[in-house]
Design an enzyme around this catalytic site. Structure first.
Site, PDB file in Angstrom:
ATOM      1  N   HIS A 160       0.877  -1.219  -0.061  1.00  0.00           N
ATOM      2  CA  HIS A 160      -0.092  -0.064   0.059  1.00  0.00           C
ATOM      3  C   HIS A 160       0.875   1.366  -0.196  1.00  0.00           C
ATOM      4  O   HIS A 160       0.353   2.199   0.565  1.00  0.00           O
ATOM      5  CB  HIS A 160      -0.999   0.105   1.310  1.00  0.00           C
ATOM      6  CG  HIS A 160      -1.711  -1.366   1.350  1.00  0.00           C
ATOM      7  ND1 HIS A 160      -3.028  -1.563   0.867  1.00  0.00           N
ATOM      8  CD2 HIS A 160      -1.349  -2.462   2.003  1.00  0.00           C
ATOM      9  CE1 HIS A 160      -3.187  -2.733   1.113  1.00  0.00           C
ATOM     10  NE2 HIS A 160      -2.248  -3.449   1.931  1.00  0.00           N
ATOM     11  N   SER A 281      15.007  21.298 -16.679  1.00  0.00           N
ATOM     12  CA  SER A 281      13.701  21.670 -17.025  1.00  0.00           C
ATOM     13  C   SER A 281      14.007  23.232 -17.599  1.00  0.00           C
ATOM     14  O   SER A 281      15.228  23.851 -17.349  1.00  0.00           O
ATOM     15  CB  SER A 281      13.086  22.231 -15.558  1.00  0.00           C
ATOM     16  OG  SER A 281      12.372  23.402 -15.585  1.00  0.00           O
ATOM     17  N   LYS A 287      16.543  21.243 -11.805  1.00  0.00           N
ATOM     18  CA  LYS A 287      15.772  19.912 -12.010  1.00  0.00           C
ATOM     19  C   LYS A 287      16.569  18.878 -12.836  1.00  0.00           C
ATOM     20  O   LYS A 287      17.494  19.313 -13.688  1.00  0.00           O
ATOM     21  CB  LYS A 287      14.192  20.335 -12.867  1.00  0.00           C
ATOM     22  CG  LYS A 287      13.294  20.910 -12.084  1.00  0.00           C
ATOM     23  CD  LYS A 287      12.760  19.916 -10.924  1.00  0.00           C
ATOM     24  CE  LYS A 287      11.883  18.972 -11.202  1.00  0.00           C
ATOM     25  NZ  LYS A 287      10.546  19.389 -11.940  1.00  0.00           N
ATOM     26  N   GLU A 294       9.559   8.080 -17.257  1.00  0.00           N
ATOM     27  CA  GLU A 294       8.350   8.429 -17.329  1.00  0.00           C
ATOM     28  C   GLU A 294       7.656   8.035 -18.686  1.00  0.00           C
ATOM     29  O   GLU A 294       6.442   7.765 -18.754  1.00  0.00           O
ATOM     30  CB  GLU A 294       8.124   9.948 -17.263  1.00  0.00           C
ATOM     31  CG  GLU A 294       8.579  10.469 -15.925  1.00  0.00           C
ATOM     32  CD  GLU A 294       8.765  11.773 -15.732  1.00  0.00           C
ATOM     33  OE1 GLU A 294       7.679  12.534 -15.570  1.00  0.00           O
ATOM     34  OE2 GLU A 294       9.862  12.304 -15.863  1.00  0.00           O
TER      35      GLU A 294
END
Ligand code: ARG
Length: 476
Positions: A160, A281, A287, A294
């Site tokens: 979980h 970024s 970043k 992804e």
């Protein structure tokens, strides 16, 4: 184009020209052009079969075979289809006419594009399975390398997405290896499903000339021949099976990617992404984004869509060939191309990742050994239910005090259950918790070493997913 009569494999019974709108929707050359090496091979085998059946003389058969080889050479050299070519079969027929003249017209005897396209698509799929197996294997190898390097590292395992129990980091890494191993088995099975020869089925009723389908099977590298011509021209189960194997693989990659993305966040800090597989970024200079992972996570959506599209196409379709089936290749190529782009990106991204064993170790809190404490009481004679309740009261006490389990005074343990002795704190050691789980498949050190050995063995030798693709590889 008005006075140009396009090369057509049909048209004799028509007196008016095909509408431009129909030609536009019907034309599949943009998708199926890439089938050409397979269409050349099966056409060469068909020329030989027609000679065997007494339809072509040896001379004619050889001329056609040589002509097809010349066409293959031109296509390999970059020859492009004309905008008027309906599909890859028409294109090759036209080029063969240019190469050898009228004798080319004899090649289409006894066959139809229905059994032809089914054969070419199956050959393409068998070839794709070899590439898929290799790409998955490469990723598995990267996993095994990390798994071996992580053998002494401990980390939290989550259920979980809540800290559950300590495990060996090798165990976690290999938890992503076995799904891919099952994917390779599915890819091999999809390859076997594809390796059934439809050629010789004609349009639907079979070939009227005594061609040897067994010789065709052998020369093209199929495992067996289809038993029913009606089924053979309309069967796309093999595409669905391959698409499922790809969709499942993409789904597995998405779960690996998600673990790594979470573990790479500053909150976790278990892994650090490398530079070659991350991007910056345009606005935030600090970043470093795990784009490869992804994109892998997102790719599952497309693969599932491709599988669903094919199943929806097949559902309710009348038996035999229907033009709806032309779209099978769109989804097949899309899914296979996509996963063959994604797999190397994930392999590269994973290879570059650095694991931070200290951060992983620090994330282990003593409450994760609550089950071990219950086991402790069980070993001293308590029932598990009674032990579970006693540990529950300890957890409540630790939450009340705002301290970890291992910071509670010994008296608190003893008042939670009389069987707690002075040795209880040893049981809050993560290494001990891990070591106790040495059943096969568990996270204990001996179990994990033997798992790692099994994983290595699974990668050796290279699985034989398709037999007899030599012909295809020679043509390309
Ligand atoms: N381009 C077609 C396909 O991909 C080839 C088969 C055409 N058959 C026919 N009867 N028109 O399915």
């Amino acid at each position: 184009m008005s006075d140009y009569v396009s090369h057509k494999l049909w048209g004799g019974r028509f007196s008016t020209p095909t509408a431009a709108a129909l030609e536009a929707v019907n034309r599949s050359i943009g998708t199926d052009f890439r089938l050409w090496p397979f269409d050349i091979n099966l056409s060469q085998a068909w020329a030989v079969a027609l000679w065997g059946a007494g339809v072509l003389t040896l001379e004619e058969s050889k001329t056609i075979e040589r002509g097809l080889a010349a066409v293959a050479q031109k296509l390999a050299g970059g020859a492009q289809p004309l905008s008027s070519d309906e599909d890859v079969h028409t294109l090759i027929d036209r080029m063969l006419h240019d190469e050898v003249g009228d004798v080319a017209s004899k090649l289409h005897t006894g066959r139809s594009r229905n059994d032809q396209v089914a054969t070419a698509t199956r050959l393409w799929s068998m070839d794709a399975c070899v590439k898929l197996d290799a790409a998955v294997r490469t990723l598995q190898q990267v996993m095994v390398d990390h798994a071996a390097a992580l053998e002494d590292a401990l980390m939290p395992a989550y259920t979980h997405l809540q800290r559950a129990q300590p495990v060996s980091a090798t165990h976690w890494m290999l938890s992503h290896f076995w799904p891919l191993e099952r994917d390779r088995a599915r890819i091999a099975s999809a390859s076997r499903a594809a390796a059934v020869l439809p050629l010789g089925s004609g349009a639907i009723a079979g070939c009227a000339f005594p061609i040897s389908r067994v010789l065709l099977q052998g020369s093209l590298g199929f495992g067996t021949i289809s038993q029913n011509s009606i089924d053979a021209v309309g069967d796309r189960d093999f595409v669905a099976e391959l698409l499922f194997a790809v969709a499942m693989t993409a789904t597995h990659l998405s779960r690996l990617a998600e673990d790594l993305i979470i573990y790479g966040s500053s909150e976790f800090g278990f892994v650090q992404f490398g530079e070659a597989f991350t991007t910056g970024s345009s606005m935030m200079p600090q970043k470093r984004n795990p784009d490869a992972l992804e994109l892998a996570r997102g790719s599952g959506a497309r693969a599932i869509g491709d599988l669903t599209t094919l199943l929806a196409t097949l559902k309710g379709l009348p038996s035999g060939y229907n033009k709806d089936l032309q779209d099978d290749k769109r989804v097949l190529f899309d899914a296979v191309d996509m996963i063959l782009l994604v797999l190397p990106a994930v392999s590269g991204a994973l290879q570059e990742i650095r694991f931070d064993a200290k951060r992983m170790r620090k994330a282990l809190s003593s409450s994760m050994m609550a089950t071990d404490l219950a086991d402790y009481l069980v070993e001293k004679g308590a029932s598990f239910r009674e032990a579970h309740a006693a540990i529950g009261s300890l957890i409540r006490a630790s939450e009340r005090e705002g301290s970890e389990l291992d910071a509670l005074p010994l008296d608190t343990f003893k008042s939670a259950h009389p069987l707690f002795g002075d040795d209880v704190l040893d049981w809050l050691e993560p290494a001990r918790s891990v070591a106790r789980r040495d059943v096969p498949g568990g996270t204990g050190p001996a179990a994990v070493s033997s798992q790692l050995r099994s994983a290595r063995e699974a990668l050796w030798p290279v699985a034989e997913v398709a037999r007899g693709n030599e012909l295809i590889l020679r043509a390309v």
